[in-house]
Design a protein around this motif. Structure first.
Motif, mmCIF file in Angstrom:
data_model
loop_
_atom_site.group_PDB
_atom_site.id
_atom_site.type_symbol
_atom_site.label_atom_id
_atom_site.label_comp_id
_atom_site.label_asym_id
_atom_site.label_seq_id
_atom_site.Cartn_x
_atom_site.Cartn_y
_atom_site.Cartn_z
ATOM 1 N N SER A 337 0.817 -1.214 0.000
ATOM 2 C CA SER A 337 0.000 0.000 0.000
ATOM 3 C C SER A 337 0.848 1.261 0.000
ATOM 4 O O SER A 337 0.369 2.333 -0.367
ATOM 5 N N LEU A 338 2.108 1.138 0.428
ATOM 6 C CA LEU A 338 2.985 2.309 0.414
ATOM 7 C C LEU A 338 3.322 2.720 -1.017
ATOM 8 O O LEU A 338 3.549 3.903 -1.286
ATOM 9 N N GLY A 339 3.369 1.757 -1.922
ATOM 10 C CA GLY A 339 3.536 2.054 -3.343
ATOM 11 C C GLY A 339 4.678 2.992 -3.639
ATOM 12 O O GLY A 339 5.840 2.735 -3.329
ATOM 13 N N GLY A 340 4.342 4.145 -4.240
ATOM 14 C CA GLY A 340 5.359 5.098 -4.659
ATOM 15 C C GLY A 340 5.923 5.956 -3.551
ATOM 16 O O GLY A 340 6.653 6.926 -3.830
ATOM 17 N N HIS A 341 5.608 5.663 -2.307
ATOM 18 C CA HIS A 341 6.097 6.461 -1.183
ATOM 19 C C HIS A 341 7.298 5.811 -0.500
ATOM 20 O O HIS A 341 7.804 6.347 0.490
ATOM 21 N N ILE A 342 7.752 4.660 -1.030
ATOM 22 C CA ILE A 342 8.866 3.957 -0.390
ATOM 23 C C ILE A 342 10.154 4.780 -0.460
ATOM 24 O O ILE A 342 10.870 4.944 0.541
ATOM 25 N N SER A 343 10.451 5.322 -1.646
ATOM 26 C CA SER A 343 11.683 6.115 -1.787
ATOM 27 C C SER A 343 11.628 7.380 -0.932
ATOM 28 O O SER A 343 12.646 7.822 -0.376
ATOM 29 N N TYR A 344 10.424 7.976 -0.811
ATOM 30 C CA TYR A 344 10.263 9.175 0.025
ATOM 31 C C TYR A 344 10.581 8.856 1.484
ATOM 32 O O TYR A 344 11.319 9.593 2.171
ATOM 33 N N LEU A 345 10.052 7.737 1.984
ATOM 34 C CA LEU A 345 10.312 7.352 3.365
ATOM 35 C C LEU A 345 11.781 6.990 3.567
ATOM 36 O O LEU A 345 12.391 7.335 4.598
ATOM 37 N N ALA A 346 12.351 6.285 2.587
ATOM 38 C CA ALA A 346 13.750 5.878 2.718
ATOM 39 C C ALA A 346 14.673 7.085 2.804
ATOM 40 O O ALA A 346 15.630 7.110 3.590
ATOM 41 N N SER A 347 14.391 8.130 1.992
ATOM 42 C CA SER A 347 15.256 9.324 2.012
ATOM 43 C C SER A 347 15.148 10.055 3.354
ATOM 44 O O SER A 347 16.143 10.553 3.890
ATOM 45 N N HIS A 348 13.947 10.127 3.933
ATOM 46 C CA HIS A 348 13.781 10.808 5.210
ATOM 47 C C HIS A 348 14.428 10.018 6.350
ATOM 48 O O HIS A 348 15.012 10.613 7.276
ATOM 49 N N VAL A 349 14.326 8.691 6.301
ATOM 50 C CA VAL A 349 14.980 7.888 7.333
ATOM 51 C C VAL A 349 16.494 8.026 7.224
ATOM 52 O O VAL A 349 17.206 8.099 8.236
ATOM 53 N N ALA A 350 17.008 8.115 5.985
ATOM 54 C CA ALA A 350 18.450 8.288 5.795
ATOM 55 C C ALA A 350 18.918 9.631 6.331
ATOM 56 O O ALA A 350 20.067 9.768 6.779
ATOM 57 N N GLU A 351 18.031 10.633 6.324
ATOM 58 C CA GLU A 351 18.391 11.953 6.853
ATOM 59 C C GLU A 351 18.251 12.013 8.365
ATOM 60 O O GLU A 351 18.531 13.057 8.966
ATOM 61 N N GLY A 352 17.774 10.929 8.998
ATOM 62 C CA GLY A 352 17.684 10.883 10.456
ATOM 63 C C GLY A 352 16.291 11.048 11.009
ATOM 64 O O GLY A 352 16.104 11.032 12.233
ATOM 65 N N CYS A 353 15.291 11.220 10.146
ATOM 66 C CA CYS A 353 13.910 11.367 10.625
ATOM 67 C C CYS A 353 13.300 9.965 10.754
ATOM 68 O O CYS A 353 12.975 9.315 9.758
ATOM 69 N N THR A 354 13.133 9.496 11.985
ATOM 70 C CA THR A 354 12.639 8.136 12.214
ATOM 71 C C THR A 354 11.355 8.108 13.039
ATOM 72 O O THR A 354 10.918 7.042 13.459
ATOM 73 N N ALA A 368 -1.258 8.694 0.429
ATOM 74 C CA ALA A 368 -1.200 7.281 0.808
ATOM 75 C C ALA A 368 -2.361 6.953 1.750
ATOM 76 O O ALA A 368 -2.829 7.799 2.510
ATOM 77 N N ARG A 369 -2.800 5.717 1.681
ATOM 78 C CA ARG A 369 -3.890 5.255 2.540
ATOM 79 C C ARG A 369 -3.356 4.087 3.371
ATOM 80 O O ARG A 369 -3.618 2.917 3.078
ATOM 81 N N VAL A 370 -2.559 4.417 4.384
ATOM 82 C CA VAL A 370 -1.898 3.412 5.220
ATOM 83 C C VAL A 370 -2.089 3.803 6.676
ATOM 84 O O VAL A 370 -2.440 4.941 7.002
ATOM 85 N N SER A 371 -1.859 2.831 7.544
ATOM 86 C CA SER A 371 -1.955 3.079 8.976
ATOM 87 C C SER A 371 -0.586 3.487 9.533
ATOM 88 O O SER A 371 0.462 3.255 8.917
ATOM 89 N N GLU A 372 -0.619 4.077 10.719
ATOM 90 C CA GLU A 372 0.634 4.471 11.369
ATOM 91 C C GLU A 372 1.461 3.241 11.729
ATOM 92 O O GLU A 372 2.699 3.269 11.673
ATOM 93 N N ARG A 373 0.805 2.153 12.059
ATOM 94 C CA ARG A 373 1.525 0.927 12.405
ATOM 95 C C ARG A 373 2.331 0.415 11.210
ATOM 96 O O ARG A 373 3.460 -0.044 11.364
ATOM 97 N N MET A 374 1.731 0.504 10.002
ATOM 98 C CA MET A 374 2.450 0.046 8.813
ATOM 99 C C MET A 374 3.695 0.898 8.577
ATOM 100 O O MET A 374 4.774 0.382 8.239
ATOM 101 N N VAL A 375 3.569 2.217 8.766
ATOM 102 C CA VAL A 375 4.732 3.100 8.580
ATOM 103 C C VAL A 375 5.799 2.790 9.630
ATOM 104 O O VAL A 375 7.005 2.750 9.327
ATOM 105 N N ARG A 376 5.384 2.546 10.870
ATOM 106 C CA ARG A 376 6.353 2.252 11.938
ATOM 107 C C ARG A 376 7.122 0.963 11.629
ATOM 108 O O ARG A 376 8.344 0.899 11.801
ATOM 109 N N ARG A 377 6.399 -0.066 11.193
ATOM 110 C CA ARG A 377 7.076 -1.325 10.873
ATOM 111 C C ARG A 377 8.016 -1.162 9.684
ATOM 112 O O ARG A 377 9.095 -1.748 9.634
ATOM 113 N N PHE A 378 7.645 -0.316 8.730
ATOM 114 C CA PHE A 378 8.502 -0.094 7.579
ATOM 115 C C PHE A 378 9.784 0.634 7.990
ATOM 116 O O PHE A 378 10.888 0.325 7.518
#
Length: 525
Positions: A337-354, A368-378
């Motif tokens: 469900s994260l679809g095209g938002h994976i690279s966006y999340l990866a870049s922010h985590v690489a910058e230290g935003c976790t 995106a239509r996802v839950s907070e739990r899904m983002v946390r696990r990712f």
């Protein structure tokens, strides 16, 4: 100006009475009146009498006055009948236009109530119509409303030149009926209590003179029309033709899907790699049994009874040219469900935003239509370096089918590029696209008399088993298909009336019998 002419004009049914008083109790106007004619006529022998036996008071509801309920409290007389040959000894006088024997309302109110109540009953049914009458100056019970509908005579269908036929569910999955439409006026003319060739043939024989019959692709109505009106031209509905083509295309797209998956080698042709297993062997055995019975001339219903299968299952086996079409395709894995938002999340985590809460809020704003739990696990998987590479986006089978059936001018630039890329990867899909475009052009331009035969020949020679099966189906109903792709008749008006019938059924909560449904369908307009 005297009020007498005004009263005679507005209230002609009480203008001959002697009004003694008018009072209001709540929302009811009470009109106290008495008769003033010197004599009355016996209803049995017709002789006049002036001898009064007694007097009594009648309470008559009248039509509303200024939005208030009107109650006429009328003092009437009972007369002696002086005719010795008459069976009556006494009789009650009647005021023309105001009273009738044993009635508690005036004839004007009864006529008004019947007109309004009948309109409400036909439009809404029993309970909803009764609830709405509570807001009028009079109320009517649901049973009375239904009796008014059932008392109406059935309209005469008259001479019908073009007839539309379709089925509807009385009880979905169990009992079906048939609705008949006059295609010239687009009005329903009859409702049959079953979906069978015999009932349609019987109706057509009782109503001769029909020249055109619009129907779907069902063999039941084709058989009934051929037996009941052999001289009529049967017209297959163009929407159903496109629907059947779409079903064949969806099966074709499901079989060819591995050919356009980026970075994945195409699977071998059907037959080179045969899936195995108990269910697969059972599917092959059933496919062989169905086609063996079809070769003997048995219909789908008889085959379903013989093999103890559902008729739709038998239809699916009959449409498949080989058993490999039924077992060769497997559903693809679901995309994240994260679809095209994976690279966006990866870049922010690489910058230290976790912080998962903040990242979840941001991807929600991105659509995106996802839950907070899904983002946390990712995020946890990203930090542990266990996230696999995102798979390339692959169009779904239904999406490709829609692209093939959509007019090229209605496609966006992105959709045209995607379709071109898919056709470049899969020559069979490109071949199907050209065949579909030619068939859709025939449907729009109604040029079947010049192009249908050539199209069927090319479809059979295409090597695409799904389109070959569709072409063979056209051949079984050739005359009706040719008429549908040539004549201007269509079943659009039939489908619209079926939708209205379904709305009427839902209003009645499925509790009414067919006779009431027939009245409401035929008389609601």
């Amino acid at each position: 100006m005297s009020l007498s002419p005004l009263i005679a004009l507005l209230f002609p049914h009480i203008s001959d009475l002697h009004v003694t008083d008018v009072t209001r109790t709540g929302t009811t106007l009470q009109i106290h009146a008495a008769t003033q004619q010197p004599a009355a006529v016996c209803p049995s022998c017709g002789s006049a009498s002036t001898r009064v036996h007694s007097r009594y008071r009648r309470h008559l509801l009248d039509t509303p006055i200024s939005g208030q309920q009107a109650l006429v409290q009328l003092q009437v007389r009972r007369f002696f009948c002086d005719n010795p040959e008459c069976d009556r000894q006494t009789f009650a006088e009647q005021v023309p236009g105001l009273t009738s024997p044993y009635s508690r309302s005036t004839p004007l109110l009864r006529r008004t109530r019947e007109i309004i109540a009948l309109a409400l009953a036909l439009a809404l049914g029993g309970r909803p119509g009764a609830r709405l009458t509570l807001h009028q100056a009079f109320s009517t019970g649901k049973d009375t409303l239904l009796r008014l509908i059932r008392a109406l005579p059935d309209p005469d269908p008259g001479q019908v030149r073009a007839l539309g036929v379709d089925d509807f569910a009385l009880c979905k999955g169990h009992n079906y009926g048939t609705i008949l439409i006059d295609m010239d006026s687009h009005r329903p003319i009859d409702v049959l209590d079953e979906r069978s060739a015999d009932s349609l043939a019987t109706w057509l024989q009782a109503h001769p003179g029909i020249e055109v019959i619009c129907r779907d692709r069902a063999g039941t109505y084709a058989d009934g029309a051929a037996r009941g009106a052999p001289a009529a031209v049967q017209v297959a509905d163009r929407w159903h033709l496109l629907h059947n083509l779409g079903q064949a295309l969806e099966r074709l797209a499901a079989r060819l899907r591995p050919h356009w998956v980026p970075g994945e080698p195409a699977k071998p042709e059907v037959g080179t790699l045969r899936p195995e297993g108990r269910r697969v062997e059972q599917t092959r055995q059933r496919h062989a049994a169905v086609h063996a019975l079809l070769a003997k001339g048995m219909g789908l219903r008889a085959i379903a009874a013989e093999l103890r299968l559902d008729r739709e299952t038998v239809r699916r086996y009959a449409r498949a040219a080989s058993s490999d079409e039924l077992v060769g395709c497997r559903p693809m894995a679901r995309q994240s469900s994260l679809g095209g938002h994976i690279s966006y999340l990866a870049s922010h985590v690489a910058e230290g935003c976790t912080r998962a809460q903040r990242l979840h809020r941001e991807v929600i704003q991105r659509g995106a239509r996802v839950s907070e739990r899904m983002v946390r696990r990712f995020v946890q998987r990203l930090r542990a370096n266990t996230v696999p590479a995102a798979p390339p986006a692959v169009p779904k089978v239904r999406e490709v089918t829609v692209l093939l059936l959509t007019h090229p001018d209605a496609l966006s630039e992105e959709e045209r590029l995607l379709l071109k890329e898919l056709c470049d990867r899969c020559p069979d899909l490109d071949q199907a696209r050209h065949l579909v475009a030619r068939f859709c052009e025939m449907v729009i331009e109604r040029t079947g008399s010049h192009q249908l035969q050539g199209w069927v020949r090319d479809a059979k020679d295409s090597g695409l088993s799904e389109l070959r099966g569709f072409a063979r189906g056209l051949g079984k109903d050739w005359d009706a298909v040719m008429a549908g792709l040539t004549l201007p008749w269509s079943s659009g008006a039939v489908e619209g009336n079926v939708t209205k019938l379904k709305a009427i059924k839902r209003q009645m909560f499925g509790r009414a019998k067919l006779d009431l449904l027939l009245k409401r369908v035929l008389l609601a307009a």
